[in-house]
Design an enzyme around this catalytic site. Structure first.
Site, mmCIF file in Angstrom:
data_model
loop_
_atom_site.group_PDB
_atom_site.id
_atom_site.type_symbol
_atom_site.label_atom_id
_atom_site.label_comp_id
_atom_site.label_asym_id
_atom_site.label_seq_id
_atom_site.Cartn_x
_atom_site.Cartn_y
_atom_site.Cartn_z
ATOM 1 N N GLU A 125 0.975 -1.302 0.201
ATOM 2 C CA GLU A 125 0.126 0.045 -0.065
ATOM 3 C C GLU A 125 0.835 1.314 -0.118
ATOM 4 O OE1 GLU A 125 -2.584 -0.164 3.471
ATOM 5 O OE2 GLU A 125 -2.563 -2.486 3.283
ATOM 6 N N GLU A 171 -9.177 5.397 3.957
ATOM 7 C CA GLU A 171 -9.367 4.852 5.371
ATOM 8 C C GLU A 171 -9.309 5.463 6.588
ATOM 9 O OE1 GLU A 171 -8.000 0.237 6.331
ATOM 10 O OE2 GLU A 171 -6.363 1.660 6.978
#
Length: 432
Positions: A232, A342
């Site tokens: 990520e 997120e």
């Protein structure tokens, strides 16, 4: 006698205060573990740069970086450049409003070294434990709350593989809301992916509590959500990890859903950095503003098919790679690609607790669109055709659509534009 009474009156409050403070003060064992962790993370530097915002950047010899302390990398051969590049059609970066890293104002690291943000003792003590410093909390399912319904997903599906508009990755093992985190993203699955890229505009979202964080990022994932392997990258505001609320460039990896492996940046062994100009975890500037200029970072992650190493490019420059030795499933390909944001908070998914007001993206709703919301433009994936392209199937996904939203705009434009964000419970009675 009066003197004894007076002395005793002083001792008792001090003992009580000591008892209270004693519960919060780290033990000798904790300090010992902190010392051991600091020794692992903070390598001897050839040059030290004190930044104007408080960070210390150490220029560490490339072959002495933390990555090579990983048990699986003892015999690893450093790869300075990818041996393979997918065919790309990227526009010229000079046409974008790009970012810079704040530490550049204070100095630079010489060739043959990499810049590493020095980890301070207090940062380790502020974490849950030295062992888990820099790691996300594992995914925890709350069986009492359900995530977005299939009917909602159907409304936001564009040529998605499953006719009912659901995701095998997200809903295959559980249709329950995960505790502690909430995502709003564009997801694609159904192929074997060896790369993904996009241009993310940079914001500085509000963070309600110091133990919460907010990201905008790209994930490449294999395995179930609870035990996933992932690489990520993007930007993040994380007061616990960095000690402030600045927007910083970050990376992350895990090989088991963050149960025991992986971390942000270089706070554990694993990621091999090759670039002497990029400091992982360093603030990036400037940030975008509502109705004003939009500033972007270009993220590109792809697998070198000859080595199984996952390379990371920031603004078209190689930063380094996650070695294939770290993974099992990702040594072949990713099965899911996610683009979006997120938010982490201990209040998410807990009954009877007010939801966090920590923002995602700009804090604006996804449908505020350009200059109002966070976006990822020029979304691309790479499969084994070895050529970048827009995903054939995509789906908007939101863990909590009343708190954080996702919107893939497809009308009247040459290609879709993906927007996401939200301000949690702030002035929002529907987010609970």
């Amino acid at each position: 006698m009066k003197m004894k009474v007076y002395a005793l009156s002083l001792v008792i409050p001090l003992l009580l205060l000591g008892a209270v403070l004693g519960e919060k003060l780290p033990s000798k064992q904790t300090h010992s573990k902190v010392d051991e962790k600091l020794k692992l993370l903070n390598k001897v530097s050839l040059k030290t740069i004190q930044t104007e915002y408080g960070d210390v950047i150490d220029c560490v010899e490339i072959y002495k970086q933390t990555a090579f302390d990983h048990p699986s990398l003892k015999n690893h051969t450093l790869q300075m450049k990818p041996s393979f590049y997918p065919a790309t059609k990227s526009k010229n970066w000079s046409s974008l409003r790009g970012m810079s890293q704040s530490w550049w104002k204070s100095g630079s690291c010489p060739m043959g070294t990499i810049p590493i943000r020095r980890i301070l003792r207090q940062e380790l003590l502020n974490g849950t434990s030295p062992e888990n410093y820099g790691r996300k909390n594992p995914y925890i399912v709350n069986p009492n709350r359900t995530t977005v319904t299939q009917e909602t997903n159907k409304t936001h599906t564009f040529n998605f593989l499953d006719k009912n508009g659901t995701s095998n990755f997200l809903n295959g093992t559980s249709n329950n809301l995960y505790v502690n985190r909430s995502t709003a993203m564009l997801i694609t699955e159904g192929y074997s992916y060896i790369g993904a890229k996009g241009e993310i505009n940079v914001w500085n979202p509000y963070i309600e509590k110091t133990n919460e964080y907010s990201t905008a990022q790209i994930w490449l994932v294999s395995g179930s959500r609870e035990g996933m392997e992932s690489v990520e990258a993007g930007w993040m505001v994380n007061p616990t990890l960095y000690g402030d609320t600045k927007t910083r460039f970050f990376i992350y990896w895990t090989a088991d859903g963050s149960q025991t492996t992986g971390c942000f940046d270089l706070t554990c062994t694993g990621f091999v950095q090759t670039n002497h100009e990029v400091a992982l975890g360093s603030p990036i500037e400037p940030v975008s503003s509502e109705f004003g200029p939009q500033y972007e970072i270009a993220i590109f992650i792809f697998m070198d098919v000859n080595t199984s190493n996952w390379w990371l490019l920031l603004n078209h420059k190689e930063v380094g790679y996650w070695p294939g030795e770290l993974f099992v499933l990702l040594r072949g390909s990713a099965k899911v690609v996610q683009f979006g944001g997120e938010v982490y908070s201990e209040t998410i998914g807990k009954e009877g607790v007010k939801h966090t007001s920590t923002a995602m993206g700009s804090g604006g709703d996804a449908r505020d669109m350009y200059t109002g919301a966070a976006y990822i433009h020029h979304v691309r994936i790479i499969d084994y055709s070895l050529t970048e392209k827009y995903p054939e199937w995509v789906m908007e996904y939101m863990d909590e659509p009343y708190c954080y939203s996702a919107y893939n705009y497809v009308q009247y434009i040459k290609e879709p534009e993906f927007y996401f964000g939200g301000h949690g419970s702030h002035w929002n009675p529907y987010c609970q």
